[in-house]
Design a protein around this motif. Structure first.
Motif: not given
Length: 297
Positions: A64, A68, A83, A86
């Motif tokens: 993360l 990303l 979010e 994610q």
């Protein structure tokens, strides 16, 4: 305290010590059985080992934090601002890690810090196309866009038909911390992936590689057959706008590459030490040495 009572207490302590010793032996055996396999260890203090469950959280945080922001697909869909996407992606990665085929790079000289990870997924023909491959619900606009693209690419090739195999090992994701790059660590992780394939007796390795550097490394280790190649400029939304408008210099296509897992490299030959040969002494040499010794005495 009576003598008999002291003897009983001594026996009880001795029995307790023996039980503790036996428990320690069992614990040590379990650690050896379930401990990670060390695939590589380097002089700079970094080792590559099996990804254990205790490191799942550290690996997710690494992905993360680094992956990303830099991967072409994730960067162009702005997943760092989504979010929900994610979280959905992290759940998918966690699901993949439970296959127990992935490997992780650890810096032993820096408090066993996780510095890299290669997510590997064995794919079996009997599970292909079943609900098994779609058990994870995709959520979030960004991640949905990414999975739509990858599913479109993935459906273009049937690895099982192409190589007449029942199982292949997919290179799913490679992530290395920025400060540890440029030292060949990613290349070493990719090589260890072949060791994992050999260990699992999987004859084929493949991956969907979306940047030139990964495509080059894959070709170098034997994942060199390009089965499908898709140009980023072709992928657009309903309004005709490019979704991957900034793939980066040199990154023009997303490739499906595969190859047969090569046999393990042969070990280096054992150096042959030459035995010191004694110089042959003739009878004449012996007589001369004897005469010289007699003359000096």
């Amino acid at each position: 305290m009576s003598r008999r009572l002291r003897i009983e207490e001594q026996r009880a302590r001795q029995l307790k010590d023996e039980m503790q010793e036996e428990d320690d032996k069992i614990k040590l055996q379990q650690e050896r059985i379930f401990g990670p396999v060390i695939w590589r260890r380097f002089q700079n203090g970094i080792k590559i080992q099996d990804l254990q469950k205790i490191l799942f959280s550290d690996v997710i945080n690494l992905i993360l934090e680094c992956y990303l922001k830099e991967d072409i697909l994730f960067r162009n869909t702005k997943i760092v601002e989504d979010e929900v996407s994610q979280k959905s992606f992290a759940e998918r990665v966690l699901f993949k890690m439970h296959d127990r085929a992935s490997i992780v790079a650890i810096d032993e000289a820096n408090e066993n810090r996780v510095v890299g990870v290669l997510i590997l997924t064995p794919v079996q023909k009997c599970d292909w196309g079943r609900v098994y491959s779609r058990t994870m619900i995709v959520e979030g606009k960004s991640y949905t866009s990414i999975t739509n693209f990858l599913n479109y690419i993935n459906r273009k090739v049937d690895i099982f038909e192409q190589y007449q195999c029942d199982t292949y090992l997919r290179y799913y994701l490679l992530c290395i911390r920025p400060e540890y790059r440029g030292k060949g660590l990613g290349y070493q992780c990719m090589l260890v992936g072949l060791d994992v394939a050999r260990h699992l007796k999987i004859p084929i390795s493949m991956g969907i590689f979306n940047n030139f550097k990964m495509q080059k490394i894959a070709r170098k280790i034997g994942i060199d057959q390009i089965l499908y190649e898709y140009s980023y400029v072709k992928w657009s939304d309903k309004n005709g706008e490019l979704k991957f408008c900034d793939p980066g210099p040199g990154n023009y296509t997303c490739n499906i590459q595969a190859g047969f897992v090569p046999p393990p490299p042969e070990p280096d030959p054992v150096p042959v030490t030459k035995k010191a040969t004694k110089e042959k002494v003739t009878r004449a040499d012996k007589r001369k040495a004897k005469a010289k010794k007699k003359a000096t005495s």
